[in-house]
Design a protein around this motif. Sequence first.
Motif: not given
Length: 160
Positions: A88, A90-91, A94-95, A98-99, A125, A128
């Motif tokens: 996965r 990660l930006r 905030t990600d 959820y992750e 970064s 989306s």
Amino acid sequence: MKKAVYPGSFDPITFGHKDIAERALKVFDELIILISTNPNKKHLFSAEERTELVKKMLDGAHDRIRICTNDQLTVSKTMELGATHIVRGLRAVTDFEYEFQMTHANRALEKRIDSVFFMTDNKYSFLSSNTVKEIAEFNGDLSNFVPDFIAEKLYKKFNQ
Ligand code: ADP
């Protein structure tokens, strides 16, 4: 041979996704892009269209990438494909939340599968698929986010 899956909606694939896939290929021998076909999620592009776009953007560029659609739990499909890890991206912070939840849920479902996270180049970064769609809706410049053939498809969708 180390095999991983990279699951997501890819609606559509962006330079951010590509950056993560390229980083993952430095660690894994084979990367399977898993395009989710969850019918409860609203997508701009159909599963077939998303597959085509991923194929055009990544497939030709690398012989260690495979593309599959997925209508099951990610861990079930990962096991079925004989992969051991979920990749996965990660930006930003905030990600993370959820992750974090997804990783622990996946671990509870299948403890043999683990998740691995990569951070994109700083210039992606904030990027989306949703941002790209919002820019396309107003005919904005997409050249820093997706290749021209995807930008054209996006403009066409919103001008239909
Ligand atoms: P989802 O539907 O799960 O949000 P996406 O197609 O949006 O799936 O993204 C799939 C994965 O790629 C996620 O881990 C997401 O964080 C990552 N990703 C998407 N865009 C970027 C980016 N610009 N930089 C880093 N990771 C990204």
